[in-house]
Motif scaffolding. Structure first.
Motif, PDB file in Angstrom:
ATOM      1  N   MET A 159       0.847  -1.197   0.000  1.00 29.44           N
ATOM      2  CA  MET A 159       0.000   0.000   0.000  1.00 29.44           C
ATOM      3  C   MET A 159       0.886   1.251   0.000  1.00 29.44           C
ATOM      4  O   MET A 159       1.868   1.320   0.739  1.00 29.44           O
ATOM      5  N   ILE A 160       0.505   2.211  -0.857  1.00 30.22           N
ATOM      6  CA  ILE A 160       1.248   3.481  -0.868  1.00 30.22           C
ATOM      7  C   ILE A 160       0.503   4.446   0.053  1.00 30.22           C
ATOM      8  O   ILE A 160      -0.717   4.578  -0.033  1.00 30.22           O
ATOM      9  N   ILE A 161       1.236   5.059   0.960  1.00 33.74           N
ATOM     10  CA  ILE A 161       0.564   5.862   1.988  1.00 33.74           C
ATOM     11  C   ILE A 161       0.803   7.348   1.756  1.00 33.74           C
ATOM     12  O   ILE A 161       1.949   7.817   1.752  1.00 33.74           O
ATOM     13  N   HIS A 162      -0.296   8.072   1.590  1.00 33.25           N
ATOM     14  CA  HIS A 162      -0.222   9.523   1.489  1.00 33.25           C
ATOM     15  C   HIS A 162      -0.844  10.115   2.753  1.00 33.25           C
ATOM     16  O   HIS A 162      -1.752   9.517   3.340  1.00 33.25           O
ATOM     17  N   PRO A 163      -0.359  11.289   3.177  1.00 34.01           N
ATOM     18  CA  PRO A 163      -0.870  11.846   4.435  1.00 34.01           C
ATOM     19  C   PRO A 163      -2.353  12.216   4.364  1.00 34.01           C
ATOM     20  O   PRO A 163      -2.824  12.700   3.339  1.00 34.01           O
ATOM     21  N   GLN A 164      -3.043  11.935   5.452  1.00 36.07           N
ATOM     22  CA  GLN A 164      -4.442  12.387   5.577  1.00 36.07           C
ATOM     23  C   GLN A 164      -4.512  13.283   6.808  1.00 36.07           C
ATOM     24  O   GLN A 164      -4.404  12.798   7.933  1.00 36.07           O
ATOM     25  N   ILE A 165      -4.633  14.567   6.542  1.00 40.09           N
ATOM     26  CA  ILE A 165      -4.665  15.538   7.643  1.00 40.09           C
ATOM     27  C   ILE A 165      -6.071  16.122   7.718  1.00 40.09           C
ATOM     28  O   ILE A 165      -6.635  16.523   6.713  1.00 40.09           O
ATOM     29  N   GLN A 166      -6.599  16.165   8.932  1.00 39.12           N
ATOM     30  CA  GLN A 166      -7.924  16.758   9.119  1.00 39.12           C
ATOM     31  C   GLN A 166      -7.792  17.827  10.208  1.00 39.12           C
ATOM     32  O   GLN A 166      -7.441  17.497  11.340  1.00 39.12           O
ATOM     33  N   GLY A 167      -8.037  19.085   9.829  1.00 43.18           N
ATOM     34  CA  GLY A 167      -7.840  20.176  10.792  1.00 43.18           C
ATOM     35  C   GLY A 167      -6.383  20.201  11.210  1.00 43.18           C
ATOM     36  O   GLY A 167      -5.500  20.419  10.390  1.00 43.18           O
ATOM     37  N   CYS A 168      -6.131  19.912  12.491  1.00 37.74           N
ATOM     38  CA  CYS A 168      -4.744  19.856  12.976  1.00 37.74           C
ATOM     39  C   CYS A 168      -4.408  18.466  13.479  1.00 37.74           C
ATOM     40  O   CYS A 168      -3.559  18.300  14.369  1.00 37.74           O
ATOM     41  N   VAL A 169      -5.097  17.465  12.939  1.00 44.32           N
ATOM     42  CA  VAL A 169      -4.881  16.089  13.391  1.00 44.32           C
ATOM     43  C   VAL A 169      -4.499  15.238  12.183  1.00 44.32           C
ATOM     44  O   VAL A 169      -5.108  15.350  11.123  1.00 44.32           O
ATOM     45  N   ALA A 170      -3.479  14.394  12.351  1.00 42.41           N
ATOM     46  CA  ALA A 170      -3.106  13.458  11.286  1.00 42.41           C
ATOM     47  C   ALA A 170      -3.956  12.208  11.454  1.00 42.41           C
ATOM     48  O   ALA A 170      -4.001  11.631  12.542  1.00 42.41           O
ATOM     49  N   ARG A 171      -4.621  11.801  10.386  1.00 41.07           N
ATOM     50  CA  ARG A 171      -5.491  10.624  10.448  1.00 41.07           C
ATOM     51  C   ARG A 171      -4.749   9.335  10.099  1.00 41.07           C
ATOM     52  O   ARG A 171      -5.293   8.247  10.209  1.00 41.07           O
ATOM     53  N   ASN A 172      -3.509   9.474   9.631  1.00 42.49           N
ATOM     54  CA  ASN A 172      -2.714   8.274   9.366  1.00 42.49           C
ATOM     55  C   ASN A 172      -1.241   8.608   9.601  1.00 42.49           C
ATOM     56  O   ASN A 172      -0.905   9.736  10.020  1.00 42.49           O
ATOM     57  N   CYS A 173      -0.389   7.637   9.359  1.00 46.39           N
ATOM     58  CA  CYS A 173       1.038   7.896   9.530  1.00 46.39           C
ATOM     59  C   CYS A 173       1.783   7.045   8.512  1.00 46.39           C
ATOM     60  O   CYS A 173       1.201   6.150   7.889  1.00 46.39           O
ATOM     61  N   HIS A 174       3.053   7.323   8.343  1.00 51.60           N
ATOM     62  CA  HIS A 174       3.873   6.511   7.441  1.00 51.60           C
ATOM     63  C   HIS A 174       4.884   5.747   8.298  1.00 51.60           C
ATOM     64  O   HIS A 174       5.844   6.331   8.817  1.00 51.60           O
ATOM     65  N   PRO A 175       4.668   4.433   8.468  1.00 54.46           N
ATOM     66  CA  PRO A 175       5.514   3.677   9.403  1.00 54.46           C
ATOM     67  C   PRO A 175       7.008   3.744   9.076  1.00 54.46           C
ATOM     68  O   PRO A 175       7.830   3.820   9.993  1.00 54.46           O
ATOM     69  N   ILE A 176       7.345   3.735   7.792  1.00 58.24           N
ATOM     70  CA  ILE A 176       8.774   3.753   7.433  1.00 58.24           C
ATOM     71  C   ILE A 176       9.346   5.155   7.713  1.00 58.24           C
ATOM     72  O   ILE A 176      10.483   5.307   8.166  1.00 58.24           O
ATOM     73  N   GLY A 177       8.519   6.167   7.467  1.00 59.48           N
ATOM     74  CA  GLY A 177       8.937   7.531   7.801  1.00 59.48           C
ATOM     75  C   GLY A 177       9.116   7.700   9.309  1.00 59.48           C
ATOM     76  O   GLY A 177      10.008   8.423   9.764  1.00 59.48           O
ATOM     77  N   CYS A 178       8.264   7.025  10.091  1.00 59.00           N
ATOM     78  CA  CYS A 178       8.413   7.102  11.559  1.00 59.00           C
ATOM     79  C   CYS A 178       9.778   6.540  11.965  1.00 59.00           C
ATOM     80  O   CYS A 178      10.424   7.059  12.880  1.00 59.00           O
ATOM     81  N   ARG A 179      10.201   5.488  11.265  1.00 63.03           N
ATOM     82  CA  ARG A 179      11.521   4.916  11.582  1.00 63.03           C
ATOM     83  C   ARG A 179      12.616   5.950  11.287  1.00 63.03           C
ATOM     84  O   ARG A 179      13.534   6.141  12.082  1.00 63.03           O
ATOM     85  N   ALA A 180      12.479   6.635  10.149  1.00 56.69           N
ATOM     86  CA  ALA A 180      13.476   7.652   9.800  1.00 56.69           C
ATOM     87  C   ALA A 180      13.490   8.777  10.842  1.00 56.69           C
ATOM     88  O   ALA A 180      14.544   9.308  11.197  1.00 56.69           O
ATOM     89  N   ALA A 181      12.301   9.126  11.351  1.00 53.30           N
ATOM     90  CA  ALA A 181      12.230  10.214  12.347  1.00 53.30           C
ATOM     91  C   ALA A 181      12.906   9.790  13.653  1.00 53.30           C
ATOM     92  O   ALA A 181      13.626  10.585  14.278  1.00 53.30           O
ATOM     93  N   VAL A 182      12.682   8.541  14.068  1.00 56.77           N
ATOM     94  CA  VAL A 182      13.335   8.047  15.294  1.00 56.77           C
ATOM     95  C   VAL A 182      14.856   8.003  15.076  1.00 56.77           C
ATOM     96  O   VAL A 182      15.632   8.449  15.934  1.00 56.77           O
TER      97      VAL A 182
END
Ligand code: NAI
Length: 395
Positions: free
Chosen positions: A1-24
């Motif tokens: 699955m290709i994941i694109h950000p879903q932002i609603q107002g000031c809340v993220a409705r999803n995340c990118h798990p591989i990107g989370c690894r890069a952030a950590v």
């Protein structure tokens, strides 16, 4: 699955798990680059999966060699969705820590519950017997009490309503936002959720179970901010809760006296986190502040703040450095009068038309996206993510 950000107002409705690894990994690399420091070895972190709690955990493990138990409330992948950023942060942190030989235990569940306190106590007994530091970094919109009552915190004004420009991260636009007037009950409820009661219950339970080491320290995170933000924060419902937290530090401090331990509140700088992005109007102040602080070379993200807290203000050569009210001031640069004068000069001039050319709203947006694993350098966002394989990973 290709994941694109879903932002609603000031809340993220999803995340990118591989990107989370890069952030950590990015935060770990920053701590490594900054060099080792002295710190506690056995640490319990309540609210360990994102924001200040995660940054504390990374700083203490990769900067000071700490073993950690982290408590957080996060969702794994399911039919309902990919799972939360914090879920993956827990996994990636644990993998990185264990690769280096550190213990990193994730306890997932409701930190407000007695069951979670008992689970943490059992884990401490099994691993170490006692802890040297307890970090209280929960940010929650609700708390389920032992009697089954669910209490909700609100972000509202007191005295009079407050209206100003707020930031819609979804539309990258300024929108008018109002903090309505809170009722007395709402003030009390916000104190119940975000005040110090739960912190004290944790410390009492840990002490009763003989899980606190002699000389134990505990620290909770707070915010005060400059006078220009008082109507949004300090004088709002959340400000009452923080005031209660500060008072609770004194009570816990007394409680820990027999162990030679201490309780502290660290008053942090305003930073982009899941929790702060949600506070009405505040992100506009934050965008301006980030611009001014970057211009003057004093900007810090969560990871730099937390490293400075532990290395310089809690476990440095001088021991704990606090002000006359026993508050550890990590907001020292933010509250520098020159910084505040520059922010205050810009704030009245901000309009929906010109805001992108002022402050650092692009940086704020990027920080927010990165909290959720998006817009990290080196991550291929067009590559499909195998959620089934990620679902096999244990936090
Ligand atoms: P965050 O939303 O990034 O992190 C909150 C953490 O609490 C997460 O690990 C989450 O899983 C955990 N959590 C929430 N409810 C839970 C529950 N019921 N059981 C277990 N874990 C739960 O928030 P952030 O911003 O890092 O906030 C942490 C603390 O720092 C808060 O007290 C906040 O007021 C304070 N703070 C934040 C500032 C900011 O600018 N972001 C500034 C100064 C203080």
């Amino acid at each position: 699955m290709i994941i694109h950000p879903q932002i609603q107002g000031c809340v993220a409705r999803n995340c990118h798990p591989i990107g989370c690894r890069a952030a950590v990994e990015q935060q770990i690399a920053e701590i490594r680059a900054a060099g080792p420091f002295n710190g506690p070895r056995r640490v319990l972190i309540l609210g360990a999966s994102s924001g200040f709690g995660l940054a504390s955990r990374i700083a203490l493990t990769f900067g000071a060699g700490a073993n950690t138990i982290g408590v957080s409330f996060e969702r794994g992948p399911s039919d309902q969705g990919i799972g939360s950023a914090g879920w993956y942060n827990n996994i990636w942190f644990k993998q990185a820590a264990e690769r280096e030989g550190y213990q990193a235990i994730n306890l997932i569940g409701d930190a407000f519950s007695d069951a979670m306190r008992q689970q943490a106590i059992a884990t401490i007994r099994q691993l170490w017997g006692e802890v040297d530091l307890v970090i209280y970094s929960l940010a929650s919109g609700q708390r389920l009490l032992a009697d089954g009552r669910r209490v909700r915190s609100v972000l509202k004004a007191t005295g009079q309503p407050f209206t100003g420009w707020g930031l819609s991260l979804e539309h990258n636009a300024l929108v008018e936002q109002t903090l309505p007037l809170a009722s007395t009950e709402e003030i009390h409820d916000t104190v119940t959720v975000m005040g110090g009661e739960d912190w004290q219950q944790w410390m009492q339970a840990l002490q009763d179970a003989d899980c606190l080491a002699p000389g134990v320290q505990t620290v909770a995170y707070s915010y005060i901010g400059p006078a220009s933000t008082y109507p949004l924060y300090r004088d709002g419902t959340i400000g009452y809760a923080k005031e209660h937290l500060h008072g609770t530090a004194e009570a816990i401090n007394l409680q820990l006296a027999e162990l030679g331990g201490h309780a502290w509140v660290s008053v942090c700088k305003a930073l982009v986190t899941k929790a702060s992005a949600y506070i009405p109007v505040l992100p506009v102040y934050l965008g301006l502040l980030m611009g001014v602080m970057k211009e003057r070379g004093v900007h810090e993200g969560c990871i730099e703040q937390m490293r400075r807290l532990f290395a310089d203000k809690m476990y440095g050569a001088e021991g704990v450095i606090a002000d006359g009210n026993r508050l550890i001031r990590m907001d020292d640069h933010e509250l520098d009068p020159a910084i505040q004068a520059a922010v205050s000069a810009l704030w009245p001039k901000v309009t929906p038309e010109n805001f992108t050319s002022m402050g650092d709203f692009a940086g704020l947006r990027r920080d927010f996206m990165q909290l959720n694993g998006f817009e990290l350098p080196g991550v291929d966002y067009e590559a499909p993510v195998n959620i089934d394989a990620l679902g096999e990973l244990e936090p």
